[in-house]
Design an enzyme around this catalytic site. Structure first.
Site, short mmCIF file in Angstrom:
data_model
loop_
_atom_site.label_atom_id
_atom_site.label_comp_id
_atom_site.label_asym_id
_atom_site.label_seq_id
_atom_site.Cartn_x
_atom_site.Cartn_y
_atom_site.Cartn_z
N ASP A 161 0.92 -1.17 0.12
CA ASP A 161 -0.13 0.00 0.11
C ASP A 161 0.95 1.06 0.04
O ASP A 161 0.80 2.43 -0.67
CB ASP A 161 -0.96 0.25 1.28
CG ASP A 161 -1.63 -1.43 1.23
OD1 ASP A 161 -2.20 -1.81 0.32
OD2 ASP A 161 -1.67 -2.09 2.30
N HIS A 189 -4.87 -3.35 6.07
CA HIS A 189 -4.45 -3.66 4.94
C HIS A 189 -5.89 -4.06 3.95
O HIS A 189 -6.34 -5.13 3.81
CB HIS A 189 -3.51 -4.81 4.58
CG HIS A 189 -3.35 -5.29 3.08
ND1 HIS A 189 -2.95 -4.37 2.14
CD2 HIS A 189 -3.72 -6.17 2.55
CE1 HIS A 189 -2.94 -4.97 1.13
NE2 HIS A 189 -3.19 -6.14 1.08
P1 NAD Z 1 -1.45 -18.78 -4.10
O1 NAD Z 1 -2.75 -19.55 -3.94
O2 NAD Z 1 -1.12 -18.56 -5.30
O3 NAD Z 1 -0.36 -19.54 -3.11
C1 NAD Z 1 -0.86 -19.61 -1.69
C2 NAD Z 1 0.07 -20.96 -1.55
O4 NAD Z 1 0.06 -21.46 -0.06
C3 NAD Z 1 -0.43 -22.21 -2.14
O5 NAD Z 1 0.76 -23.03 -2.94
C4 NAD Z 1 -0.89 -23.03 -1.06
O6 NAD Z 1 -0.68 -24.60 -1.14
C5 NAD Z 1 0.00 -22.58 0.06
N1 NAD Z 1 -0.78 -22.74 1.46
C6 NAD Z 1 -1.91 -22.66 1.94
N2 NAD Z 1 -2.10 -23.32 3.02
C7 NAD Z 1 -0.79 -23.42 3.63
C8 NAD Z 1 -0.32 -23.51 4.94
N3 NAD Z 1 -1.01 -23.84 5.93
N4 NAD Z 1 1.00 -23.71 4.86
C9 NAD Z 1 1.74 -23.70 3.88
N5 NAD Z 1 1.46 -23.36 2.76
C10 NAD Z 1 0.12 -23.09 2.57
O7 NAD Z 1 -1.57 -17.32 -3.39
P2 NAD Z 1 -0.60 -16.04 -3.45
O8 NAD Z 1 -1.30 -15.53 -4.68
O9 NAD Z 1 0.81 -16.45 -3.27
O10 NAD Z 1 -1.36 -15.17 -2.26
C11 NAD Z 1 -0.89 -15.88 -0.96
C12 NAD Z 1 -1.53 -14.88 0.19
O11 NAD Z 1 -1.21 -13.65 0.08
C13 NAD Z 1 -3.16 -14.59 -0.04
O12 NAD Z 1 -3.77 -14.67 1.16
C14 NAD Z 1 -3.44 -13.52 -0.68
O13 NAD Z 1 -4.44 -12.69 -0.37
C15 NAD Z 1 -2.15 -12.51 0.00
N6 NAD Z 1 -1.80 -11.48 -0.43
C16 NAD Z 1 -1.30 -10.41 0.66
C17 NAD Z 1 -0.63 -8.99 0.08
C18 NAD Z 1 -0.56 -8.07 1.17
O14 NAD Z 1 -0.39 -7.20 0.66
N7 NAD Z 1 -0.52 -8.41 2.37
C19 NAD Z 1 -0.59 -8.99 -1.36
C20 NAD Z 1 -0.99 -9.78 -2.26
C21 NAD Z 1 -1.56 -11.16 -1.77
C1 LMR Z 2 -3.57 -6.64 -2.68
O1 LMR Z 2 -3.64 -5.96 -1.90
O2 LMR Z 2 -3.23 -6.75 -3.98
C2 LMR Z 2 -3.74 -8.36 -2.17
O3 LMR Z 2 -4.09 -7.94 -0.64
C3 LMR Z 2 -4.46 -9.13 -2.76
C4 LMR Z 2 -5.95 -8.69 -2.34
O4 LMR Z 2 -6.67 -9.57 -2.26
O5 LMR Z 2 -6.15 -7.64 -2.70
#
Ligand code: NAD
Ligand code: LMR
Length: 327
Positions: A161, A189
């Protein structure tokens, strides 16, 4: 040669994992002379473990000089054993039409067990950065499980952000993003977050003197940054990955680098009017590798106070939703 830093990454075979691991291994997170060992956790499902094997093969094939070892596992004890940093990415991402808080029931429980194991087997200087959404509240859940590690070791990411806001400011002011500083994100967030434009600077000058457009700063800018994740999901069909991985590199890098001033979601302890027990985005200064202090006493006008009150309310509501997951 320095002692390697052990970096645990959960969800290592996921989208963010794929954009993140290579950056850590090449030195972007801890610097060009700091070796690392990657301790990669995935779910105990054949498809995920196979995908993880592929990622590890690619890491090998990069021949990164700083990468001193790769652990591939579905056992949290192995992934977090002696870890100095734990990057908690593994969790479900949201899809179109969902808010991040809709993930709480499914994702929150992941952070109960992981918080407990990290507390038990992580290194004595272990630090945690939560990315899995909803990141602030998941971080609070993990921290609540810890008996040994203090709450300030648990941080959640609002850096994406911060980076988003910095670019929007730069575009509006027609300057380079490097000219923008003191960009602080307060709160959750989620779309309720507050991009504190009144504290930001452009080439050392108050941003509000350069961008005089208060209506844009209070309205469109807040919306654009707060809803950027949703806009990316709508455009890409899946949630941000490369920019999220980049933000995590920045988050940990700046927590590792004394003197850095940045936005991190930490236990608020009542700062800036937040409920003391929520994890809120706040301005911090890194004082030693991994140690930070919240920058206190920055001025808040009525608009800022009302935005902080709204995002705090949402954080308190999220905490109430997961009260059974807290210790
Ligand atoms: P994704 O589905 O591509 O990958 C997630 C991975 O986590 C998968 O491979 C899954 O098998 C694994 N996983 C699930 N549960 C697990 C556990 N208990 N232990 C270990 N591995 C586990 O998802 P992504 O696009 O990589 O996103 C991951 C997370 O990050 C999501 O919750 C998404 O919303 C979040 N995210 C946060 C931000 C932020 O700014 N805070 C930004 C983008 C994404
Ligand atoms: C983002 O801000 O891009 C991530 O938190 C993914 C989402 O769910 O928006």
């Amino acid at each position: 040669m320095k002692k390697p830093i052990r970096v645990a990454v959960t969800g290592a075979a996921g989208q963010i994992g794929y954009a993140l691991l290579f950056r850590i291994a090449e030195g972007a997170m801890f610097g060009p002379d700091q070796p690392v060992i990657l301790q990669l956790l995935e779910v105990p499902v054949e498809k995920a473990m196979k995908a993880l094997e592929g990622v590890a093969m690619e890491l090998d094939d990069c021949a990164f000089p700083l990468l001193q070892g790769i652990v591939q596992t579905s056992k949290p004890e192995e992934a977090f054993g002696d870890a100095n940093w734990c990057c908690l990415v593994g969790a479900k991402p949201r899809g179109p039409g969902m808010e991040r808080a809709d993930l709480l029931k499914d994702n929150g429980k992941i952070f109960i067990g992981q918080g407990q194991v990290i507390d038990r087997v992580g290194a004595s200087d272990c630090r945690v950065a939560v990315v899995g959404n909803p990141a602030n509240t998941n971080c609070m859940i993990a921290a609540s499980q810890a008996k040994r590690l203090p709450a300030d070791r648990f941080t959640a990411m609002v850096r994406l952000d911060q980076n988003r806001a910095a670019t929007q400011f730069a575009k509006k002011a027609n300057v380079q993003v490097k000219d923008v500083s003191d960009v602080f994100i307060f709160g959750n967030h989620s779309p309720s977050m507050f991009s504190a434009f009144h504290l930001a600077k452009i080439n050392g000058k108050p941003l509000t003197q350069v961008i005089g457009h208060q209506e844009w700063l209070r309205g469109e800018l807040q919306e654009t940054v707060g809803k950027r994740g949703g806009a990316i999901i709508a455009a890409r069909g899946s949630s941000s990955a490369a920019s999220a991985a980049n933000a995590l590199v920045d988050h940990v890098h700046d927590l590792f680098t004394p003197g850095k001033i940045h936005s991190v979601a930490v236990k608020s302890n009542g700062d800036y009017g937040f409920d003391p027990d929520v994890w809120a985005g706040l301005p911090v200064k890194t004082i030693a590798p991994g140690q930070y202090e919240v920058i206190k006493g920055l001025p808040l006008d009525d608009f800022a106070k009302s935005k902080i009150a709204a995002t705090n309310k949402e954080l308190v509501e999220e905490r109430n939703t997961v009260k059974d997951m807290l210790k």
